[in-house]
Motif scaffolding. Structure first.
Motif, mmCIF file in Angstrom:
data_model
loop_
_atom_site.group_PDB
_atom_site.id
_atom_site.type_symbol
_atom_site.label_atom_id
_atom_site.label_comp_id
_atom_site.label_asym_id
_atom_site.label_seq_id
_atom_site.Cartn_x
_atom_site.Cartn_y
_atom_site.Cartn_z
ATOM 1 N N MET A 297 0.833 -1.207 0.000
ATOM 2 C CA MET A 297 0.000 0.000 0.000
ATOM 3 C C MET A 297 0.869 1.259 0.000
ATOM 4 N N ALA A 298 1.993 1.199 0.707
ATOM 5 C CA ALA A 298 2.894 2.362 0.728
ATOM 6 C C ALA A 298 3.474 2.620 -0.658
ATOM 7 N N LEU A 299 3.794 1.563 -1.398
ATOM 8 C CA LEU A 299 4.316 1.732 -2.748
ATOM 9 C C LEU A 299 3.289 2.379 -3.674
ATOM 10 N N ARG A 300 2.010 2.187 -3.384
ATOM 11 C CA ARG A 300 0.940 2.721 -4.222
ATOM 12 C C ARG A 300 0.351 4.008 -3.656
ATOM 13 N N GLU A 301 1.059 4.633 -2.730
ATOM 14 C CA GLU A 301 0.512 5.790 -2.017
ATOM 15 C C GLU A 301 0.043 6.895 -2.960
ATOM 16 N N ASP A 302 0.792 7.144 -4.036
ATOM 17 C CA ASP A 302 0.420 8.220 -4.959
ATOM 18 C C ASP A 302 -0.928 7.964 -5.624
ATOM 19 N N SER A 303 -1.367 6.701 -5.651
ATOM 20 C CA SER A 303 -2.621 6.365 -6.332
ATOM 21 C C SER A 303 -3.854 6.716 -5.503
ATOM 22 N N TYR A 304 -3.697 6.865 -4.197
ATOM 23 C CA TYR A 304 -4.878 7.143 -3.362
ATOM 24 C C TYR A 304 -4.705 8.369 -2.461
ATOM 25 N N THR A 305 -3.683 9.186 -2.733
ATOM 26 C CA THR A 305 -3.522 10.412 -1.954
ATOM 27 C C THR A 305 -3.580 11.627 -2.863
ATOM 28 N N ASP A 306 -4.066 12.721 -2.312
ATOM 29 C CA ASP A 306 -4.088 14.010 -3.002
ATOM 30 C C ASP A 306 -3.169 14.969 -2.262
ATOM 31 N N ILE A 307 -2.588 15.897 -2.984
ATOM 32 C CA ILE A 307 -1.687 16.885 -2.403
ATOM 33 C C ILE A 307 -2.467 18.164 -2.102
ATOM 34 N N HIS A 308 -2.482 18.577 -0.835
ATOM 35 C CA HIS A 308 -3.135 19.815 -0.413
ATOM 36 C C HIS A 308 -2.091 20.777 0.136
ATOM 37 N N ASN A 309 -2.298 22.064 -0.083
ATOM 38 C CA ASN A 309 -1.404 23.077 0.469
ATOM 39 C C ASN A 309 -1.936 23.566 1.816
ATOM 40 N N PHE A 310 -1.088 23.531 2.824
ATOM 41 C CA PHE A 310 -1.438 24.026 4.155
ATOM 42 C C PHE A 310 -0.514 25.181 4.509
ATOM 43 N N THR A 311 -1.022 26.117 5.297
ATOM 44 C CA THR A 311 -0.189 27.217 5.779
ATOM 45 C C THR A 311 0.099 27.024 7.260
ATOM 46 N N VAL A 312 1.348 27.315 7.640
ATOM 47 C CA VAL A 312 1.785 27.173 9.028
ATOM 48 C C VAL A 312 2.310 28.518 9.500
ATOM 49 N N PHE A 313 1.775 29.019 10.595
ATOM 50 C CA PHE A 313 2.293 30.234 11.209
ATOM 51 C C PHE A 313 3.252 29.812 12.315
ATOM 52 N N ALA A 314 4.532 30.132 12.172
ATOM 53 C CA ALA A 314 5.531 29.850 13.206
ATOM 54 C C ALA A 314 6.100 31.178 13.662
ATOM 55 N N GLY A 315 5.932 31.492 14.922
ATOM 56 C CA GLY A 315 6.390 32.773 15.448
ATOM 57 C C GLY A 315 7.200 32.601 16.703
ATOM 58 N N THR A 316 8.102 33.521 16.968
ATOM 59 C CA THR A 316 8.907 33.491 18.187
ATOM 60 C C THR A 316 8.896 34.873 18.818
ATOM 61 N N TRP A 317 8.687 34.896 20.121
ATOM 62 C CA TRP A 317 8.638 36.161 20.857
ATOM 63 C C TRP A 317 9.491 35.993 22.111
ATOM 64 N N ASN A 318 10.619 36.694 22.144
ATOM 65 C CA ASN A 318 11.520 36.615 23.299
ATOM 66 C C ASN A 318 11.007 37.556 24.380
ATOM 67 N N VAL A 319 10.454 36.983 25.465
ATOM 68 C CA VAL A 319 9.791 37.814 26.477
ATOM 69 C C VAL A 319 10.776 38.421 27.457
ATOM 70 N N ASN A 320 12.046 37.956 27.433
ATOM 71 C CA ASN A 320 13.058 38.536 28.321
ATOM 72 C C ASN A 320 12.622 38.491 29.775
ATOM 73 N N GLY A 321 11.898 37.421 30.126
ATOM 74 C CA GLY A 321 11.480 37.257 31.517
ATOM 75 C C GLY A 321 10.393 38.209 31.961
ATOM 76 N N ARG A 322 9.719 38.892 31.021
ATOM 77 C CA ARG A 322 8.696 39.876 31.361
ATOM 78 C C ARG A 322 7.442 39.617 30.548
ATOM 79 N N SER A 323 6.339 40.143 31.005
ATOM 80 C CA SER A 323 5.100 40.087 30.237
ATOM 81 C C SER A 323 5.167 41.111 29.110
ATOM 82 N N PRO A 324 4.605 40.791 27.919
ATOM 83 C CA PRO A 324 4.626 41.744 26.807
ATOM 84 C C PRO A 324 3.937 43.053 27.182
ATOM 85 N N THR A 325 4.511 44.146 26.717
ATOM 86 C CA THR A 325 3.932 45.466 27.000
ATOM 87 C C THR A 325 3.055 45.953 25.856
#
Length: 759
Positions: free
Chosen positions: A267-295
């Motif tokens: 089934m893994a060898l035939r994966e392309d026969s039963y799967t569709d390709i969808h585009n997903f968006t991922v939001f990856a963010g980083t916020w360095n709080v410096n040990g404090r609450s955001p102002t």
């Protein structure tokens, strides 16, 4: 060349494969050798055909240091193989970071064969190998080779030494670094057959490569159906003619006993026969709080895009969609939260987390990484939030942190599947917190000359990861609540210290494989119909084999297994990796690290020179070969403490700054060898960490286990504490007193080293 004992059949395979290497590399300056060879059944559809799989390595010193090895897969013209003329190279697979070798442990069938999955890029191979020492050794060596290449530092290997094997394949168009399939090749004549058993006269085989006729030993069924066997066509499979005589002699394809793992593979060898390709968006963010609450509010930043993302890797959401938390993981000051839109939650599976501390002793969580992995539909994703060593001068320590995180991050999904690493996922994202130097507003020039970019260009770290364009001012370091650069006495230079990188094919849209259940059922029914047809077509074949037992040092397989009513083999707070593996003869080397205090004080020579029999005796409950003049404390402990006493009393950060792993290994080796140069290698911080590791490795701690509770109860009372010390075994008491005297001496220099009693 091949040091382990072999049966005659294996010896013939080794000779044949070895001379194949000599033939293809004739005139080359790079010498290669066969280190392991095994006969296996290549599973295609629900039949198997004989293959010879060889593990080869480079013997040229400058290349060998890189640990480069490869797998060669040979077609066989007859079974058993008599000489090299019976073999033709079908596949060349470099052992790089793309290659995976796994033993299928999901089957509960009682069977004499082992299923081995070998994958490299889009190449997926399933082999049946006999349950034997030879198979154990072969798989272990392949896994060891893969581990060596995964820990390799610097640029990835080029595998140029494999070019002769690719070039001798008339159908090959790939480079030496490709993991694509190579067409079958047949060797031209050469000196090899005169040295091989059952040699054929050179007059019979002296033909041009392009004109080699079909071997007289090759069954027509193989010629018609097996020549492109590794270029699998997922839509159709050849109809196999059944030659009963050749099945009995082992030449023709033979049926396999169907297992769930075989069906999954198909089934893994035939994966392309039963799967569709969808585009997903991922939001990856980083916020360095410096040990404090955001102002300031984060809402605008979190919903910067018009369309809400499918996945958030942060604690924050877009107002136009509803989200559900997948998992939160935290280690000291690092935190990672993954959320997905509610409509995707039902398709999220196999969620797992891991944390890796790379602080002092590679354990403390002030540095390190937190990770979350998941399967979204049929695509695996891994998110990593890493915090590496700070400061411009700590470049090599950051590189060590990177290596440690990639090597130690491990996700245990279930008891029947091997653990996953960061590189085992189709999409990886890393949020890296490092302190780099950037001094002006010319962003492109600064980014090109900063340390992270330079190390990536050298392929030392984050090889093949991508990063978005940096078109904003450096984010570090400002005065608190201002846009002014750091004006403190440290005056740290501006830098982009919070970074987001990803490993994948797309820039911002991530490709997710989504299963079409209707097509999946149709393909599954086709697979099962083909299995039914083959079962009706093939009759059972019976062969009688000899059984032999070789009473020599053999590989030992270990596995942690769960109890009858438990769901896992360990508690949730405990992680064991690897939970299943092989230990090869000679793998385990005894060291003074891990030896007991009582044993070490009775060793009057370097640890490496103590015979194994005496080591075993000294570690027994009633040792007989005790020294007449034992040391007061282990000499290895004395070397460590004396070095620190002589060179580190006034050094700041002792026992708080990490040492370098390579130096710690060199220190351990020097102690095992008796400190041949009378001076321990490495920095004082590496020696200090080695001291902590030496004490941690003691099988019985300085304060023995049976006195732990009494010691804790006695802490408020000095007299009770003294009683505990008097109860210690003699040599444990000596070690305790010796260490306390050293720590007291360190405190006498606290004005210089900034150590205090609490530390």
């Amino acid at each position: 060349m091949y040091k382990r004992s072999c049966t005659q059949g294996t010896s013939l395979l080794l000779v044949a494969c070895s001379f194949m290497l000599l033939l293809f590399t004739a005139g080359s300056t790079t010498l290669n050798q066969v280190s392991q060879v095994v006969e296996a059944g290549l599973v295609q559809e629900f039949i198997k055909t004989t293959r010879v799989v060889a593990l080869i390595e480079v013997t040229t010193q400058e290349v060998k240091q890189g640990g480069e090895q490869a797998l060669l897969i040979f077609q066989t013209a007859r079974v058993p193989v008599h000489s090299a003329i019976d073999l033709s190279i079908e596949q060349v697979l470099p052992i790089d970071t793309n290659l995976k070798c796994e033993i299928d442990t999901s089957s509960t069938d009682v069977d004499t064969d082992v299923l081995v999955n070998i994958t490299s890029g889009k190449v997926r191979l399933l082999f049946e190998m006999p349950f034997s020492q030879r198979t154990n050794t072969f798989v272990s060596e392949v896994l060891r080779a893969a581990e060596v290449i995964s820990k390799r530092r610097g640029p990835p290997p080029e595998f140029t030494w494999l070019l002769p094997y690719h070039q001798n394949s008339p159908n090959d168009t790939s480079s030496a670094r490709d993991s694509g399939s190579t067409g079958p090749t047949t060797p031209a004549s050469g000196p090899l057959d005169s040295l091989a058993p059952d040699a054929i006269s050179p007059d019979d085989v002296s033909v041009d490569v392009a004109q080699v006729p079909p071997s007289p030993y090759l069954d027509p069924a193989i010629s018609n159906t097996d020549s492109n066997s590794l270029h699998h066509d997922s839509e159709r499979s050849p109809d196999l003619g059944v030659n009963r005589h050749n099945i009995a002699t082992g030449i023709s394809p033979t049926p396999i006993a169907a297992r769930e793992s075989h069906i999954r593979h198909q089934m893994a060898l035939r994966e392309d026969s039963y799967t569709d390709i969808h585009n997903f968006t991922v939001f990856a963010g980083t916020w360095n709080v410096n040990g404090r609450s955001p102002t300031v509010g984060l809402a605008e930043w979190l919903s910067v895009d018009e369309d809400p993302p499918d996945v958030y890797v942060l604690n924050g959401i877009h107002p136009k969609a509803k989200y559900q938390k997948v998992r939160l993981v935290r280690l000291v000051g690092m935190m990672l939260i993954v959320l997905v839109q509610e409509k995707h939650l039902a398709y999220v599976r196999n969620v797992a987390t891991d944390t890796v501390g790379t602080g002092i002793m590679n354990k403390m969580g002030n540095k390190g990484a937190v990770s979350v992995r998941l399967d979204l539909h049929s695509t695996s994703i891994c998110f990593v939030n890493a915090h590496l060593a700070a400061h411009q001068e700590e470049l090599e320590r950051r590189n060590e942190d990177h290596d440690c995180i990639f090597q130690r991050t491990c996700f245990h999904l279930n008891i029947n599947s091997p653990p996953k690493t960061i590189k085992d996922h189709e999409i990886n994202m890393c949020d890296v917190n490092i302190r780099e130097v950037a001094k002006s507003g010319q962003f492109k020039i600064l980014v090109e000359n900063e340390q992270l970019t330079q190390q990536r260009n050298l392929k030392r770290i984050f090889h093949k990861f991508k990063e978005g364009d940096i078109n904003f001012k450096p984010t570090f370091k400002y005065d608190v609540d201002s846009d002014e650069w750091d004006s403190s006495e440290k005056a740290r230079l501006p830098a982009w210290c919070d970074r987001i990188l990803w490993y994948g094919k797309e820039h911002s849209m991530f490709i997710i494989k989504v299963i079409d259940t209707r097509r999946y059922r149709r393909i599954y029914e086709e697979v099962m119909k083909k299995l039914d047809k083959l079962e009706n077509e093939f009759l059972p074949q019976v062969t009688i084999d000899t059984t032999e037992i070789i009473l020599e040092p053999v590989p030992v397989q270990f596995e942690f297994i769960k109890k009858l009513n438990d769901t896992s083999y360990c508690k949730p707070w405990l992680s064991i990796r690897p939970y299943v593996n092989f230990i090869m003869p000679g793998d385990y080397e005894r060291s003074c690290f891990g030896s007991s205090i009582n044993a070490l004080v009775h060793m009057n020579k370097p640890f490496r020179e103590v015979p194994m029999a005496k080591l075993i005796d000294l570690e027994s409950k009633q040792p007989k070969d005790l020294s007449e003049m034992p040391y007061a404390v282990p000499k290895e402990l004395w070397y460590l403490v004396d070095h620190l006493h002589s060179h580190a009393l006034q050094v700041e950060g002792l026992f708080t700054y990490r040492g370098l792993q390579k130096e710690i290994v060199d220190i351990r080796t020097a102690l095992d060898e008796g400190v041949p140069n009378d001076l321990l290698p490495g920095s004082v911080h590496s020696v200090a960490e080695a001291l902590l590791l030496f004490l941690e490795a003691l099988p019985e701690p300085v304060i023995p286990y049976n006195l732990y509770h009494a010691a804790l109860d006695a802490t408020p009372n000095f007299s009770l504490c003294k009683d505990i010390i008097y109860k210690l075994p003699d040599y444990h008491r000596n070690v305790f007193t010796y260490l306390m005297a050293f720590l007291k001496e360190l405190l006498n220099h606290s004005e210089d080293n900034n150590l205090d009693a609490k530390t």
